[in-house]
Scaffold this motif. Sequence first.
Motif, PDB file in Angstrom:
ATOM      1  N   CYS A 157      -3.773  10.586  -6.047  1.00 16.50           N
ATOM      2  CA  CYS A 157      -2.210  10.524  -5.619  1.00 16.50           C
ATOM      3  C   CYS A 157      -1.339  10.472  -6.620  1.00 16.50           C
ATOM      4  N   HIS A 199      -1.652   1.378  -4.510  1.00 18.08           N
ATOM      5  CA  HIS A 199      -0.721   0.517  -4.590  1.00 18.08           C
ATOM      6  C   HIS A 199       0.463   0.799  -5.306  1.00 18.08           C
ATOM      7  N   ARG A 200       1.891   0.424  -4.668  1.00 18.19           N
ATOM      8  CA  ARG A 200       2.879   0.549  -5.255  1.00 18.19           C
ATOM      9  C   ARG A 200       3.726  -0.679  -5.346  1.00 18.19           C
ATOM     10  N   THR A 255       0.654  -1.317  -0.011  1.00 13.48           N
ATOM     11  CA  THR A 255      -0.035   0.168   0.114  1.00 13.48           C
ATOM     12  C   THR A 255       0.908   1.350   0.151  1.00 13.48           C
ATOM     13  N   CYS A 256       0.253   2.322  -0.729  1.00 15.90           N
ATOM     14  CA  CYS A 256       1.136   3.661  -0.681  1.00 15.90           C
ATOM     15  C   CYS A 256       0.991   4.171   0.748  1.00 15.90           C
ATOM     16  N   ARG A 257       2.193   4.864   0.944  1.00 13.28           N
ATOM     17  CA  ARG A 257       2.261   5.453   2.397  1.00 13.28           C
ATOM     18  C   ARG A 257       1.714   6.765   2.246  1.00 13.28           C
ATOM     19  N   ARG A 258       1.743   7.360   1.220  1.00 18.02           N
ATOM     20  CA  ARG A 258       1.235   8.707   1.043  1.00 18.02           C
ATOM     21  C   ARG A 258      -0.204   8.784   1.386  1.00 18.02           C
ATOM     22  N   CYS A 259      -1.050   7.950   0.589  1.00 20.17           N
ATOM     23  CA  CYS A 259      -2.455   7.957   0.469  1.00 20.17           C
ATOM     24  C   CYS A 259      -2.993   6.980   1.359  1.00 20.17           C
ATOM     25  N   ARG A 315       1.721   9.536  -6.529  1.00 21.20           N
ATOM     26  CA  ARG A 315       3.065   8.583  -6.075  1.00 21.20           C
ATOM     27  C   ARG A 315       2.563   7.107  -6.553  1.00 21.20           C
ATOM     28  N   CYS A 316       1.245   6.889  -6.526  1.00 17.14           N
ATOM     29  CA  CYS A 316       0.761   5.368  -6.836  1.00 17.14           C
ATOM     30  C   CYS A 316      -0.355   5.408  -7.615  1.00 17.14           C
ATOM     31  N   THR A 361      -5.328  11.674  -2.465  1.00 13.12           N
ATOM     32  CA  THR A 361      -4.984  12.713  -1.488  1.00 13.12           C
ATOM     33  C   THR A 361      -5.584  14.009  -1.539  1.00 13.12           C
TER      34      THR A 361
END
Length: 82
Positions: free
Chosen positions: A54, A61-62, A33-37, A56-57, A43
């Motif tokens: 988001c 998921h990343r 799982t993405c830590r940012r969202c 970043r992902c 986000t």
Amino acid sequence: MDPLLTLAIAAATPAALVTLGYAGLCWVKPVTTCRRCAGTGRTTTRVLRRPRACRRCDRGHRLRAGRRIFNYFHRLRAEATR
């Protein structure tokens, strides 16, 4: 058996187990799982707190870092053997 060899084996075993464990985790479950969202895929903006996708992902998921490294070397090998 030499005591230095025994000490070296005792020091290298935990590092090898951790490395192999992480490699197995990257093989079995390559995404996290993405830590940012926090896995939501959305986000908020800083100023107006509006929701947006988001950056970043993709969908929350990343790929794990170990899986990205594996994919890079896999592609490199595939291109080299063509």
